[in-house]
Design a protein around this motif. Sequence first.
Motif, PDB file in Angstrom:
ATOM      1  N   LEU A  44      31.608  28.139  43.394  1.00 33.92           N
ATOM      2  CA  LEU A  44      31.932  27.386  44.603  1.00 33.92           C
ATOM      3  C   LEU A  44      30.672  26.819  45.246  1.00 33.92           C
ATOM      4  O   LEU A  44      29.702  27.544  45.466  1.00 33.92           O
ATOM      5  N   GLN A  45      30.707  25.539  45.551  1.00 33.91           N
ATOM      6  CA  GLN A  45      29.611  24.862  46.224  1.00 33.91           C
ATOM      7  C   GLN A  45      30.051  24.480  47.646  1.00 33.91           C
ATOM      8  O   GLN A  45      31.219  24.590  48.010  1.00 33.91           O
ATOM      9  N   LYS A  46      29.089  24.000  48.431  1.00 36.67           N
ATOM     10  CA  LYS A  46      29.371  23.654  49.823  1.00 36.67           C
ATOM     11  C   LYS A  46      30.507  22.642  49.929  1.00 36.67           C
ATOM     12  O   LYS A  46      31.396  22.776  50.778  1.00 36.67           O
ATOM     13  N   THR A  47      30.491  21.645  49.056  1.00 39.26           N
ATOM     14  CA  THR A  47      31.543  20.623  49.115  1.00 39.26           C
ATOM     15  C   THR A  47      32.904  21.211  48.735  1.00 39.26           C
ATOM     16  O   THR A  47      33.936  20.754  49.230  1.00 39.26           O
ATOM     17  N   ASP A  48      32.905  22.228  47.864  1.00 45.00           N
ATOM     18  CA  ASP A  48      34.165  22.893  47.527  1.00 45.00           C
ATOM     19  C   ASP A  48      34.732  23.631  48.742  1.00 45.00           C
ATOM     20  O   ASP A  48      35.943  23.621  48.978  1.00 45.00           O
ATOM     21  N   HIS A  49      33.855  24.259  49.498  1.00 41.73           N
ATOM     22  CA  HIS A  49      34.299  24.948  50.715  1.00 41.73           C
ATOM     23  C   HIS A  49      34.917  23.955  51.700  1.00 41.73           C
ATOM     24  O   HIS A  49      35.921  24.273  52.359  1.00 41.73           O
ATOM     25  N   ILE A  50      34.340  22.764  51.796  1.00 41.04           N
ATOM     26  CA  ILE A  50      34.905  21.732  52.675  1.00 41.04           C
ATOM     27  C   ILE A  50      36.293  21.331  52.197  1.00 41.04           C
ATOM     28  O   ILE A  50      37.227  21.155  53.000  1.00 41.04           O
ATOM     29  N   ALA A  51      36.461  21.201  50.869  1.00 38.74           N
ATOM     30  CA  ALA A  51      37.769  20.857  50.312  1.00 38.74           C
ATOM     31  C   ALA A  51      38.789  21.955  50.610  1.00 38.74           C
ATOM     32  O   ALA A  51      39.943  21.674  50.958  1.00 38.74           O
ATOM     33  N   VAL A  52      38.380  23.203  50.476  1.00 38.36           N
ATOM     34  CA  VAL A  52      39.275  24.319  50.780  1.00 38.36           C
ATOM     35  C   VAL A  52      39.689  24.276  52.251  1.00 38.36           C
ATOM     36  O   VAL A  52      40.873  24.442  52.584  1.00 38.36           O
ATOM     37  N   GLU A  53      38.748  24.027  53.133  1.00 38.49           N
ATOM     38  CA  GLU A  53      39.052  23.951  54.568  1.00 38.49           C
ATOM     39  C   GLU A  53      40.065  22.840  54.848  1.00 38.49           C
ATOM     40  O   GLU A  53      40.971  23.007  55.676  1.00 38.49           O
ATOM     41  N   MET A  54      39.908  21.710  54.150  1.00 37.36           N
ATOM     42  CA  MET A  54      40.835  20.590  54.339  1.00 37.36           C
ATOM     43  C   MET A  54      42.238  20.980  53.879  1.00 37.36           C
ATOM     44  O   MET A  54      43.226  20.741  54.585  1.00 37.36           O
ATOM     45  N   LEU A  55      42.345  21.588  52.711  1.00 38.00           N
ATOM     46  CA  LEU A  55      43.650  21.976  52.194  1.00 38.00           C
ATOM     47  C   LEU A  55      44.309  23.027  53.080  1.00 38.00           C
ATOM     48  O   LEU A  55      45.523  22.979  53.327  1.00 38.00           O
ATOM     49  N   GLU A  56      43.506  23.961  53.559  1.00 35.97           N
ATOM     50  CA  GLU A  56      44.047  25.000  54.450  1.00 35.97           C
ATOM     51  C   GLU A  56      44.512  24.389  55.770  1.00 35.97           C
ATOM     52  O   GLU A  56      45.567  24.737  56.292  1.00 35.97           O
ATOM     53  N   GLU A  57      43.714  23.471  56.301  1.00 39.58           N
ATOM     54  CA  GLU A  57      44.070  22.832  57.578  1.00 39.58           C
ATOM     55  C   GLU A  57      45.373  22.061  57.465  1.00 39.58           C
ATOM     56  O   GLU A  57      46.216  22.091  58.376  1.00 39.58           O
ATOM     57  N   PHE A  58      45.562  21.370  56.337  1.00 39.47           N
ATOM     58  CA  PHE A  58      46.768  20.563  56.149  1.00 39.47           C
ATOM     59  C   PHE A  58      47.967  21.395  55.691  1.00 39.47           C
ATOM     60  O   PHE A  58      49.084  20.882  55.614  1.00 39.47           O
ATOM     61  N   GLY A  59      47.736  22.665  55.345  1.00 36.17           N
ATOM     62  CA  GLY A  59      48.834  23.502  54.857  1.00 36.17           C
ATOM     63  C   GLY A  59      49.325  23.080  53.488  1.00 36.17           C
ATOM     64  O   GLY A  59      50.526  23.186  53.188  1.00 36.17           O
ATOM     65  N   ILE A  60      48.404  22.605  52.631  1.00 35.51           N
ATOM     66  CA  ILE A  60      48.759  22.121  51.302  1.00 35.51           C
ATOM     67  C   ILE A  60      48.684  23.276  50.303  1.00 35.51           C
ATOM     68  O   ILE A  60      47.639  23.920  50.183  1.00 35.51           O
ATOM     69  N   PRO A  61      49.755  23.584  49.580  1.00 39.93           N
ATOM     70  CA  PRO A  61      49.661  24.616  48.550  1.00 39.93           C
ATOM     71  C   PRO A  61      48.764  24.152  47.403  1.00 39.93           C
ATOM     72  O   PRO A  61      48.899  23.031  46.913  1.00 39.93           O
ATOM     73  N   TYR A  62      47.852  25.016  46.999  1.00 37.03           N
ATOM     74  CA  TYR A  62      46.903  24.623  45.955  1.00 37.03           C
ATOM     75  C   TYR A  62      46.561  25.806  45.070  1.00 37.03           C
ATOM     76  O   TYR A  62      46.917  26.960  45.366  1.00 37.03           O
ATOM     77  N   VAL A  63      45.868  25.510  43.992  1.00 33.57           N
ATOM     78  CA  VAL A  63      45.438  26.526  43.039  1.00 33.57           C
ATOM     79  C   VAL A  63      44.033  26.159  42.593  1.00 33.57           C
ATOM     80  O   VAL A  63      43.702  24.978  42.473  1.00 33.57           O
ATOM     81  N   MET A  64      43.181  27.156  42.370  1.00 31.20           N
ATOM     82  CA  MET A  64      41.822  26.895  41.902  1.00 31.20           C
ATOM     83  C   MET A  64      41.756  27.007  40.380  1.00 31.20           C
ATOM     84  O   MET A  64      42.270  27.965  39.795  1.00 31.20           O
ATOM     85  N   VAL A  65      41.112  26.019  39.772  1.00 33.69           N
ATOM     86  CA  VAL A  65      40.937  25.974  38.323  1.00 33.69           C
ATOM     87  C   VAL A  65      39.443  25.950  38.024  1.00 33.69           C
ATOM     88  O   VAL A  65      38.736  25.042  38.478  1.00 33.69           O
ATOM     89  N   LEU A  66      38.954  26.915  37.290  1.00 31.25           N
ATOM     90  CA  LEU A  66      37.545  26.966  36.906  1.00 31.25           C
ATOM     91  C   LEU A  66      37.367  26.238  35.579  1.00 31.25           C
ATOM     92  O   LEU A  66      37.964  26.622  34.568  1.00 31.25           O
TER      93      LEU A  66
END
Length: 274
Positions: free
Chosen positions: A188-210
């Motif tokens: 996880l990088q800083k920009t990934d954390h920003i993406a996670v915050e956006m998805l959480e804020e919008f209530g979007i169901p998501y999954v992480m793929v490495l």
Amino acid sequence: MLLSRAGGVAGRVPPLAALSQVLRLERSRRTGIMFPLQKLERHLAPGTDTAWFHIFEPGLDALQRAETFFRSGQGHPIDYVSSAVRMDHTPPPALPEVCFIGRSNVGKSSLIRALFSLSPEVEVRVSKTPGHTKKMNFFKVGKYFTLVDMPGYGYRAPQDFVEMVEAYLQERRNLKRTFLLVDGVVGLQKTDHIAVEMLEEFGIPYVMVLTKIDRAGRGLLLKNVLGIQEFVKKNTQGCFPQLFLVSSVEFSGVHLLRCFVAHVTGNLAAVETS
């Protein structure tokens, strides 16, 4: 034949792209390709909680049924539909939809090409230059679902990335799941954390793929998997608890990811476990 921007030739199905090819392998390698988390599990310290390794663990029948959605044929075309930079340019939201987002050069287009590798006439352009994807690219999978390749964020992201992606995530009512791709080598990088915050804020169901797990040594991959899993457990609400590990080169995890896409789009309503 079509040429991809990575220099590959469309028209050939790569080795191990089909489940039938994987099933011919000896058991240990077969398991490692079909269920990469199981391969890692053997190297964890005794007592480590691995329940989250097995949340989505479909049986062979479900994996085989899922593969049929990604194999084009008569009456089941898989087509690139269109690209869009604004919501009013997107195709009608007629089918269940999934989208793939991640940092530039995380391997989004390569993974989508691997998912569609059983239908080599589908051209998914892959570039060696980070940030090549500047638009939302829509692929229609028969009458079943649509898959969207989103622009990368971070390095060389389009200037209107935030406006484009935020509008899509908030307004696309047929969006069933967002796949957030994270580089398996760097974690996880800083920009990934920003993406996670956006998805959480919008209530979007998501999954992480490495992605790119073929490039990470076992120790590094274990460290990143356990660290990201702990992050998901403590800091997210909308993220699916299980991580998905993939290699677009070796096809590790690709068959499982196809099955999960078919499942979340409602095309495998009941998935039995192995």
